[in-house]
Write a protein that holds these residues in place. Structure first.
Motif, PDB file in Angstrom:
ATOM      1  N   SER A 311      28.657  69.358  79.867  1.00  0.00           N
ATOM      2  CA  SER A 311      28.825  69.229  78.423  1.00  0.00           C
ATOM      3  C   SER A 311      27.791  68.278  77.826  1.00  0.00           C
ATOM      4  CB  SER A 311      30.240  68.739  78.089  1.00  0.00           C
ATOM      5  OG  SER A 311      31.205  69.657  78.565  1.00  0.00           O
ATOM      6  N   GLY A 312      27.455  68.518  76.569  1.00  0.00           N
ATOM      7  CA  GLY A 312      26.480  67.686  75.881  1.00  0.00           C
ATOM      8  C   GLY A 312      27.101  66.964  74.710  1.00  0.00           C
ATOM      9  N   SER A 313      26.313  66.783  73.636  1.00  0.00           N
ATOM     10  CA  SER A 313      26.807  66.051  72.468  1.00  0.00           C
ATOM     11  C   SER A 313      26.426  66.768  71.187  1.00  0.00           C
ATOM     12  CB  SER A 313      26.230  64.636  72.449  1.00  0.00           C
ATOM     13  OG  SER A 313      26.702  63.924  71.324  1.00  0.00           O
ATOM     14  N   ARG A 314      27.368  66.842  70.253  1.00  0.00           N
ATOM     15  CA  ARG A 314      27.099  67.376  68.925  1.00  0.00           C
ATOM     16  C   ARG A 314      26.700  66.253  67.961  1.00  0.00           C
ATOM     17  NH1 ARG A 314      28.563  72.618  68.675  1.00  0.00           N
ATOM     18  NH2 ARG A 314      30.069  73.406  70.200  1.00  0.00           N
ATOM     19  N   SER A 315      26.902  65.013  68.400  1.00  0.00           N
ATOM     20  CA  SER A 315      26.517  63.870  67.580  1.00  0.00           C
ATOM     21  C   SER A 315      25.271  63.216  68.177  1.00  0.00           C
ATOM     22  CB  SER A 315      27.661  62.846  67.505  1.00  0.00           C
ATOM     23  OG  SER A 315      28.095  62.477  68.810  1.00  0.00           O
ATOM     24  N   ALA A 316      24.613  62.383  67.373  1.00  0.00           N
ATOM     25  CA  ALA A 316      23.374  61.749  67.838  1.00  0.00           C
ATOM     26  C   ALA A 316      23.622  60.700  68.912  1.00  0.00           C
ATOM     27  CB  ALA A 316      22.637  61.115  66.649  1.00  0.00           C
ATOM     28  N   ARG A 317      24.904  60.280  69.032  1.00  0.00           N
ATOM     29  CA  ARG A 317      25.218  59.219  69.996  1.00  0.00           C
ATOM     30  C   ARG A 317      26.622  59.444  70.552  1.00  0.00           C
ATOM     31  NH1 ARG A 317      23.082  54.074  70.781  1.00  0.00           N
ATOM     32  NH2 ARG A 317      24.511  52.478  71.590  1.00  0.00           N
ATOM     33  N   LEU A 318      26.746  59.274  71.836  1.00  0.00           N
ATOM     34  CA  LEU A 318      28.042  59.282  72.507  1.00  0.00           C
ATOM     35  C   LEU A 318      28.261  57.925  73.157  1.00  0.00           C
ATOM     36  CD1 LEU A 318      28.276  62.630  74.561  1.00  0.00           C
ATOM     37  CD2 LEU A 318      29.754  61.958  72.655  1.00  0.00           C
ATOM     38  N   VAL A 319      29.494  57.445  73.101  1.00  0.00           N
ATOM     39  CA  VAL A 319      29.846  56.220  73.829  1.00  0.00           C
ATOM     40  C   VAL A 319      30.893  56.610  74.863  1.00  0.00           C
ATOM     41  CG1 VAL A 319      30.736  53.877  73.662  1.00  0.00           C
ATOM     42  CG2 VAL A 319      29.368  54.825  71.792  1.00  0.00           C
ATOM     43  N   LEU A 320      30.568  56.374  76.133  1.00  0.00           N
ATOM     44  CA  LEU A 320      31.419  56.784  77.250  1.00  0.00           C
ATOM     45  C   LEU A 320      31.899  55.575  78.034  1.00  0.00           C
ATOM     46  CD1 LEU A 320      29.328  59.788  78.616  1.00  0.00           C
ATOM     47  CD2 LEU A 320      31.128  59.837  76.883  1.00  0.00           C
ATOM     48  N   GLU A 321      33.103  55.693  78.601  1.00  0.00           N
ATOM     49  CA  GLU A 321      33.654  54.633  79.438  1.00  0.00           C
ATOM     50  C   GLU A 321      33.129  54.796  80.866  1.00  0.00           C
ATOM     51  OE1 GLU A 321      37.914  52.351  80.037  1.00  0.00           O
ATOM     52  OE2 GLU A 321      37.913  54.518  79.844  1.00  0.00           O
ATOM     53  N   LEU A 322      31.905  54.366  81.080  1.00  0.00           N
ATOM     54  CA  LEU A 322      31.261  54.428  82.389  1.00  0.00           C
ATOM     55  C   LEU A 322      30.511  53.138  82.646  1.00  0.00           C
ATOM     56  CD1 LEU A 322      29.665  57.987  82.831  1.00  0.00           C
ATOM     57  CD2 LEU A 322      31.422  56.937  84.260  1.00  0.00           C
TER      58      LEU A 322
END
Length: 322
Positions: A311-322
């Motif tokens: 999966s990718g991103s539809r927004s310019a930025r993703l914040v993930l719990e990693l």
């Protein structure tokens, strides 16, 4: 549901022929200890000597805590998993596997369960049949294969059917002028309260999805062994990893998982196609572009987790719990 338990070292207790090109592998703890429990429909990831990690459904009895059993079809189009296992995994050796994880659970309280399996898709269904038989629940299994010699575990399924041999319905394409199992007819005769399950090749699963589109989501269950959508490699967005404190720019041609691993972040993964759930990751903010085959429509809409292998991103930025 991200995998967090430490990998397990198990011994290959036995390798058995089950059907043309299908071998089963029985694993036990080297010291005889109990293995982590599992439920019908679960799978384990096998860490292979060629560097690959591949997931395989458990087809044993969940009441047995001393062993895991998987079956592997030697796929002529193997990406290096089944071919390697058939050639290199032998009785007496040790291998590393994950703890069980279940993305395809059985509704144990259903009045009737209709199970549809295509080829090696019988593996999770066998575990379900064992459980339903133990619970005394009503069930019907449809097993579709191209040739009769490919019908794995048929004797065991017949035994589990007991005095109701009509519970196991074998469809052989070669004995029906090449015609596939009529999924629409199976669904139409299932009954108004039955839970329906399907596991097999992509065309069968797509036919199942179409035939069950009008049923309540809680009554239809399916598991893909391979992805059907292209993984997201468009790139062009940023991913912030909150635990490690780094921000990555995902380049064109790479998945989020590719970039995370290249940055030296250690995390579980297996299929690379969004069908196993190993890389499920919590989303803090941003809008994922979901390409997996595990999350429900409601879970996708909520956007709280995603499979970063595909999966990718539809927004310019993703914040993930990693």
């Amino acid at each position: 549901m991200s995998q967090s338990a430490e990998p397990l070292t198990v011994r290959v207790q036995a390798v058995r022929w089950e059907a043309d090109s299908v071998l089963s592998y029985e694993f036990r703890s080297p010291d005889g200890a109990a293995l982590p429990p599992f439920t019908a429909g679960a799978h384990i990831d096998m860490h292979l000597g060629n560097g690959l990690v591949r997931g395989y459904s458990l087809c044993g009895d969940q009441a047995e805590t001393d062993r895991y059993v998987v079956a592997v079809n030697r796929d002529p189009n193997s990406r290096g998993g089944s071919e390697w296992i058939h050639a290199n995994v032998h009785a007496g050796e040790t291998i590393t596997v994950s703890a069980p994880r279940n993305n395809f659970p059985l509704a144990e309280d259903a009045e009737h369960s209709v199970l549809i399996a295509g080829g090696i898709g019988i593996t999770p269904m066998l575990g379900m049949v064992r459980r339903l038989a133990a619970l005394g629940r009503d069930w019907t299994l449809y097993l579709a294969v191209r040739a009769r010699g490919q019908a794995a575990f048929l004797d065991e399924l017949t035994r589990l059917a007991g005095g109701r041999p009509d519970r196991v319905r074998l469809h052989v394409d070669d004995e029906n002028d090449g015609a596939f199992l009529d999924i629409e007819a199976v669904v139409a005769t299932a009954g108004d309260t039955a839970h329906l399950y399907c596991c097999g090749p992509v065309p069968m699963l797509e036919a199942f999805e179409k035939a069950t589109a009008g049923l309540p989501p809680e009554r239809r269950h399916l598991e893909y062994f391979a992805g059907k959508d292209d993984v997201a490699t468009e790139g062009g967005f940023e991913v912030e990893l909150t635990r490690t404190g780094i921000t990555l720019t995902i380049p064109e041609g790479s998945t989020i998982l590719d970039a995370v691993l290249e940055a030296g972040v250690d995390m579980p993964y297996s299929c690379g196609e969004g069908v196993c759930g190993s890389c499920e990751t919590r989303v803090i903010s941003g809008t994922p572009d979901h390409r997996d085959l595990i999350l429900t429509d409601q879970e996708r809409e909520a956007g709280e987790t995603m499979m970063i292998c595909c999966s990718g991103s539809r927004s310019a930025r993703l914040v993930l719990e990693l």
